[in-house]
Design an enzyme around this catalytic site. Sequence first.
Site, PDB file in Angstrom:
ATOM      1  N   ASP A 187      -0.234  -0.838   6.147  1.00  0.00           N
ATOM      2  CA  ASP A 187      -1.655  -0.660   5.681  1.00  0.00           C
ATOM      3  C   ASP A 187      -1.673   0.045   4.542  1.00  0.00           C
ATOM      4  OD1 ASP A 187      -4.320  -1.650   5.661  1.00  0.00           O
ATOM      5  OD2 ASP A 187      -4.894   0.592   6.438  1.00  0.00           O
TER       6      ASP A 187
ATOM      7  N   ASP B 190      -5.125   1.331   2.327  1.00  0.00           N
ATOM      8  CA  ASP B 190      -6.441   2.351   2.277  1.00  0.00           C
ATOM      9  C   ASP B 190      -6.095   3.144   3.575  1.00  0.00           C
ATOM     10  OD1 ASP B 190      -7.857   1.018  -0.112  1.00  0.00           O
ATOM     11  OD2 ASP B 190      -7.586  -0.501   0.975  1.00  0.00           O
TER      12      ASP B 190
END
Length: 314
Positions: free
Chosen positions: A31, A33
Site C-alpha cells: 500500500d 498512503d
Amino acid sequence: MAGGGGQRRCRRLEAEAARAVLGAADTLLFDCDGVLWRGEAAVSGAAAALGRLAAAGKRLCYVTNNSSRTRAAYTEKLRRLGFPPAELRNIFGSAYCAARYLRQALPPGAAAYVLGSPALAAELEAVGIPHLGPGPAALPGPAPADWAQAPLDPAVRAVLVGFDEHFSYAKLCQALRYLLRGGTDCLLVGTNRDHWLPLEGGAAIPGTGCLVKAVETAAQREAFIVGKPNRYMFDCVVSEFNIDPARTIMVGDRLDTDILMGNSCGLTTLLTLTGVTALDEVRGHQDSACPARQSLVPDYYVDSIADLLPALGE
C-alpha cells in the site's frame, strides 16, 4: 499466522524472523498512503528498505485504493521520493483497476458517468471507455423539477464513484437518475470504501468511501468495489505476474483493507504502524473469538518499513 484454537496471532517482525519471512517471499505488495509516504512526505527509511528489497531481486508491486493519481503519476511520485524505479505494470491503483473492470463489464461503445478526478478519467480514456462527469457541476435550474429533467447521455451504462473534490448534490442527482433509468443494466462501481485518508502531521481528509455511501444510499443499491479488500485488485496483479500467494507479502497500514485482502487471498500480511491502524486495535481483534474480527489480524507488524533494514543488510 494462526495460533491455537483457530485464532490468528500477530507478532512483531524482529530481525531474525524478518530475514526468514523476507527470504521466503519473491513478491511484496505495498500500500502507499500511510505505508511509504504520508501526503508528500516519504516515511523515513522506507525508500532505503525498498531499495534493498529490489536489489535482493524481490518483485515490488504497489496496490493502492487512492484513485486520485494515474499509474504514471505514481511512478513519478516513487521516483521523486527516492524509491526504486517502478514500471507501469507494477502499479495497481484503484483508478486503473476500475477502468480495467469496466472495460471487461461494459458492452462496446457504452459510457460511464464519473464522480471522480482527472486521473480516473485518464485511466478510462487509456482503455477506450467514453465518459462524462469529472469537474465541477451545477444544478440545472432553481427547482427539483429542473434537476430531475436534465438531459441524460443515452450511452451511459455505468456510474463510477472515485475520489472527487467536486462532489456535489448536482452530481449525486445525476448519478441517481442514470441508475434509476438503467436499473440493474446500469452498473454502480466504486473505487474503494476508505473513509478517510491520512496526511502528514497526523491530519486526515474524508475518503472515497463517504462518497460511495452517499450514492448507494440515494440509489438503494450496493456498489461493486474494485479496491481492497475486494480480491479483484489482487486478481489484477495475478493477471499481470505469475504470483504465488504463499510467496507473497501484503504490506499495509489498514486492517479493513490491506490486511483483510491479504488474509483473504492467502498472503503473508505485515502491518506498519505509520498510517491508520494502532496496535491496540490489532490486539482487540486478536483477543476476539469472532471469525470476522480474526480475519483482520495481520501475521506480523512493524513500527515502520524502516524496521526491515537490519534484516536486509547493506
